[in-house]
Scaffold this motif. Structure first.
Motif, PDB file in Angstrom:
ATOM      1  N   ASP A  45      43.592 -78.483  -1.347  1.00 52.35           N
ATOM      2  CA  ASP A  45      43.721 -79.367  -0.183  1.00 52.35           C
ATOM      3  C   ASP A  45      45.147 -79.845   0.048  1.00 52.35           C
ATOM      4  O   ASP A  45      45.574 -80.013   1.187  1.00 52.35           O
ATOM      5  N   ASP A  46      45.886 -80.083  -1.010  1.00 54.78           N
ATOM      6  CA  ASP A  46      47.237 -80.643  -0.885  1.00 54.78           C
ATOM      7  C   ASP A  46      48.340 -79.596  -1.015  1.00 54.78           C
ATOM      8  O   ASP A  46      49.519 -79.942  -1.164  1.00 54.78           O
ATOM      9  N   HIS A  47      47.983 -78.322  -0.946  1.00 55.87           N
ATOM     10  CA  HIS A  47      48.984 -77.269  -1.095  1.00 55.87           C
ATOM     11  C   HIS A  47      49.822 -77.186   0.182  1.00 55.87           C
ATOM     12  O   HIS A  47      49.327 -76.800   1.246  1.00 55.87           O
ATOM     13  N   ARG A  48      51.070 -77.546   0.107  1.00 57.11           N
ATOM     14  CA  ARG A  48      51.929 -77.676   1.284  1.00 57.11           C
ATOM     15  C   ARG A  48      52.093 -76.360   2.054  1.00 57.11           C
ATOM     16  O   ARG A  48      51.964 -76.312   3.280  1.00 57.11           O
ATOM     17  N   TRP A  49      52.379 -75.287   1.338  1.00 58.89           N
ATOM     18  CA  TRP A  49      52.615 -74.009   2.008  1.00 58.89           C
ATOM     19  C   TRP A  49      51.345 -73.509   2.698  1.00 58.89           C
ATOM     20  O   TRP A  49      51.383 -73.062   3.846  1.00 58.89           O
ATOM     21  N   LEU A  50      50.193 -73.592   2.015  1.00 61.20           N
ATOM     22  CA  LEU A  50      48.942 -73.147   2.617  1.00 61.20           C
ATOM     23  C   LEU A  50      48.574 -73.988   3.831  1.00 61.20           C
ATOM     24  O   LEU A  50      48.089 -73.462   4.836  1.00 61.20           O
TER      25      LEU A  50
END
Length: 196
Positions: free
Chosen positions: A154-159
């Motif tokens: 949920d917090d993965h910036r790139w994704l």
């Protein structure tokens, strides 16, 4: 809000606060007063079933975060309802009825594309009522959500950034457009253009 007893001024102030700035609303305080003035002049909107339905929508929208409704008046300040259905069940015959009613409202013009989930009743009804429409599933959204939930991303910036740009790279959003088989590249300075 006004139909619920809130003044125009208070309603606009609330919306300005929710939008953070009045410029984000898309209308001015004067527009709101003018709109309410037009509504009051038209007795067909003030009386009868339409008013009851609008009040119901207002009350539901105030209570339910995921309930959305909207109304637009025509040149004669009349309400026009379009594509609203309350269904008691989700059977194939109910969806066939709904889609047939839609066709009737559109003078038998079928939609070019229909998006749905993998509900078999919906898919069967679409095949029966809209045989010439392109039916697509929300496969990309379901697969993406599964990946994010399964691997706790949920917090993965790139994704998250890639998801916001999904219509530019995911083939699920471009299958009906000519691309000569070209796919997105990881090199940002390269641009593939087709159909020119």
């Amino acid at each position: 809000m006004v139909n619920a007893g809130i003044s125009v001024s208070a309603a606009v102030s609330f919306m300005e606060n929710e939008a953070c700035e009045s410029e984000n609303l898309g209308f001015t305080r004067k527009d709101a007063y003018d709109h309410m003035s037009r509504l009051k002049k038209h007795t067909k909107v003030e009386n009868g079933d339409v008013t009851v339905l609008i009040k119901y929508f207002i009350n539901t929208a105030n209570k339910e975060n995921y309930f959305y409704w909207n109304v637009q008046l025509d040149d004669d300040d009349r309400n026009v309802m379009f594509d609203l259905a309350f269904m008691s069940d989700e059977t194939e015959s109910s969806f066939e009825w709904l889609f047939t009613a839609f066709l009737d409202s559109m003078n038998e013009k079928q939609p070019q594309a229909i998006f749905s989930d993998q509900c078999q009743a919906i898919m069967n009804a679409i095949e029966t009522v809209f045989p010439h429409s392109h039916h697509r599933l929300y496969e990309f959204e379901a697969t993406w959500k599964y990946m994010i939930d399964t691997y706790n991303l949920d917090d993965h910036r790139w994704l998250n950034g890639m998801y916001r740009l999904r219509e530019k790279w995911a083939t699920a959003f471009s299958s009906g457009r000519f691309s000569a088989g070209l796919l997105a590249t990881s090199r940002s300075e390269t641009t593939n253009m087709t159909g020119m």
